[in-house]
Scaffold this active site. Structure first.
Site, mmCIF file in Angstrom:
data_model
loop_
_atom_site.group_PDB
_atom_site.id
_atom_site.type_symbol
_atom_site.label_atom_id
_atom_site.label_comp_id
_atom_site.label_asym_id
_atom_site.label_seq_id
_atom_site.Cartn_x
_atom_site.Cartn_y
_atom_site.Cartn_z
ATOM 1 C CE1 TYR A 291 3.397 13.183 11.074
ATOM 2 C CE2 TYR A 291 3.464 14.392 9.001
ATOM 3 C CZ TYR A 291 2.792 13.571 9.880
ATOM 4 O OH TYR A 291 1.540 13.125 9.561
ATOM 5 C CD GLU B 92 -2.354 -1.370 2.783
ATOM 6 O OE1 GLU B 92 -1.914 -0.665 3.718
ATOM 7 O OE2 GLU B 92 -3.244 -2.202 2.937
ATOM 8 C CB CYS C 104 -0.372 34.701 14.078
ATOM 9 S SG CYS C 104 -0.146 36.131 13.029
ATOM 10 N N GLY D 96 2.027 4.937 -0.406
ATOM 11 C CA GLY D 96 1.457 6.272 -0.570
ATOM 12 C C GLY D 96 2.562 7.220 -1.001
HETATM 13 C C1 LIG Z 1 -0.809 5.786 5.561
HETATM 14 C C2 LIG Z 1 -0.987 4.376 5.189
HETATM 15 C C3 LIG Z 1 -0.249 3.837 4.136
HETATM 16 C C4 LIG Z 1 0.756 4.642 3.319
HETATM 17 O O1 LIG Z 1 1.909 4.993 3.993
HETATM 18 P P1 LIG Z 1 3.083 5.754 3.200
HETATM 19 O O2 LIG Z 1 4.157 5.942 4.196
HETATM 20 O O3 LIG Z 1 2.546 7.036 2.685
HETATM 21 O O4 LIG Z 1 3.510 4.889 2.070
HETATM 22 C C5 LIG Z 1 -0.491 2.512 3.801
HETATM 23 N N1 LIG Z 1 -1.385 1.760 4.478
HETATM 24 C C6 LIG Z 1 -2.126 2.255 5.500
HETATM 25 C C7 LIG Z 1 -3.110 1.381 6.178
HETATM 26 C C8 LIG Z 1 -1.933 3.573 5.887
HETATM 27 O O5 LIG Z 1 -2.649 4.060 6.912
#
Ligand SMILES: *Cc1c(COP(=O)(O)O)cnc(C)c1O
Length: 407
Positions: A309, A266, A335, A268
């Site tokens: 972060y 998964e 601000c 992102g």
């Molecule tokens: C946020 C998230 C991701 C993606 O994480 P990245 O660091 O952006 O690749 C994948 N799976 C789940 C369940 C998430 O909550």
């Protein structure tokens, strides 16, 4: 294509900023494709699916782009699921992993026909009692592995709210057996920005071990955590070696249990981070007794990662890239303490110059807000050098849109 061709040039970025104004988020479609192709290539020898974790960036055009290049979709809220369906994803291309939601949201996902990933025993029981084995699900486990760039983005450690502890396996089995739940997959997601591929491999070991408990298992979802370089000296997760090692581990396991399993990931950040540029304008150069500030026309309401972060985003002056380097602290206009970058060497900057933050595709616009009653930026997508505005900048009316005046 060589590396440079995958970057938008200063001229392109400046032209877009001049046309659509600043601050502006700019995404580069070819870079997203390049990242996806790297993953596909690394796992070419295994049966692997990549679900784009859309919470990183959900503009409908990005979702459609993902669909067109062949990713599936990972969603964490029912609205992300609906956006995915609106973008053209089939329900079974969508993985839904909610956390701390009302049970009705899980049911809504089931009604829409998407893959449901359950992350607590209470919901496992409720789902099992209501639907039995009629609707296959997967289970999000917490393997208790500390992984990720920092504590806030780590999700697999012992204090984390995510997943069901692997030490509760006995309880999970009880629920599954009693309610006849059909467990089709196991899932873990241990955090973001994992540099050491051994963490994935350790997590995989844990999962393979647990998979033996579930005879109907079809896939193991290793979540994400693929890192991309933010600083010049940073490394990217070595997906090639990971692909090789995961492939070997799966092969051995499949041989042992005598059936094939699918691997799910998964990603992102890995897919969209580097495709994104955030261009702002230097409003003021302010020399204090201690430092030189560049005050820009944006703030943590638009890009919160540095303040939230302590994330590092490379920043360059794209109006004067060849200027001699000076040391600046780049701050926003909110601000509250609002620092984007501390003590950076940046080409000499004048009021009115355009600064660009790199790696702004993931968790940039997506985490923006209207704090200080500032307007959210515009978003632009560049595909094959064609420039498309994909979200208009907020207008003043947007600030009042949902307010109800009673006085
Ligand atoms: C946020 C998230 C991701 C993606 O994480 P990245 O660091 O952006 O690749 C994948 N799976 C789940 C369940 C998430 O909550």
């Amino acid at each position: 294509m060589n590396k440079l061709s995958m970057q938008l040039s200063n001229e392109q970025l400046s032209a877009i900023a001049n046309e659509y104004g600043t601050p502006v988020y700019i995404y580069h479609a070819e870079k997203i494709k390049e990242q996806y192709n790297k993953l596909k290539k690394a796992f070419a020898k295994t049966d692997t699916r990549f679900f784009y974790a859309c919470k990183a960036l959900t503009n409908i055009n990005i979702l459609k782009l993902m669909k067109s290049i062949g990713t599936d979709l990972d969603c964490v809220s029912i609205n992300e699921v609906k956006l995915g369906l609106a973008a053209g994803f089939e329900p079974q291309q969508i993985m839904f992993t909610p956390n701390s939601v009302d049970f009705s949201e899980v049911e809504a996902g089931k009604e829409l026909g998407v893959n449901i990933n359950i992350d607590n025993i209470s919901f496992l029981e409720r789902f099992g009692n209501k639907y039995g084995g009629s609707y296959p699900i997967s289970i999000r486990l917490n393997p208790h592995i500390m992984a990720g760039g920092n504590y806030k983005i780590s999700t697999g450690h012992v204090d984390s709210k995510f997943g069901i502890s692997i030490h509760q396996m006995r309880h999970i089995e009880r629920v599954v057996k009693t309610t006849k739940l059909h467990v089709r997959g196991l899932h873990i997601h241990t955090g973001s920005e994992i540099k050491d591929i051994n963490l994935f491999l350790n997590a995989l070991d844990v999962m393979l071990d647990l998979a033996r408990h579930f005879p109907k298992i079809e896939f193991l979802d290793l979540g994400s955590g693929f890192k991309v370089p933010y600083e010049e000296t940073d490394i990217e997760t070595d997906v090639e070696t990971l692909g090789k090692k995961v492939g070997e581990a799966f092969k051995a396991f499949e041989k042992e249990i005598g059936k094939k399993l699918q691997i799910w990931f998964e990603p992102g950040k890995y897919l969209v981070s580097e495709s994104g540029y955030f261009v702002v304008k230097a409003n003021v150069i302010k020399q204090t007794t201690a430092t030189v500030f560049v005050g820009v026309d944006s703030g943590f309401n638009h890009l919160i990662r540095p303040m939230f972060y302590e994330a590092y985003h490379r920043v360059e002056n794209i109006s004067n890239p060849k200027g001699s380097e000076r040391i600046y602290t780049v701050v926003g206009n909110i601000c509250e303490t609002d620092t984007f970058a501390w003590d950076r060497k940046i080409a000499e900057t004048h009021e009115g110059d355009l600064l660009c933050f790199y790696n702004a595709g993931a968790y940039g616009f997506e985490m923006s807000s209207n704090f200080n009653s500032r307007l959210k930026p515009a978003e632009v997508l560049v595909i094959n050098n064609d420039v498309h505005l994909i979200r208009r900048r907020d207008t003043f009316e947007d600030l009042l849109r949902n307010q109800i005046e009673v006085l």
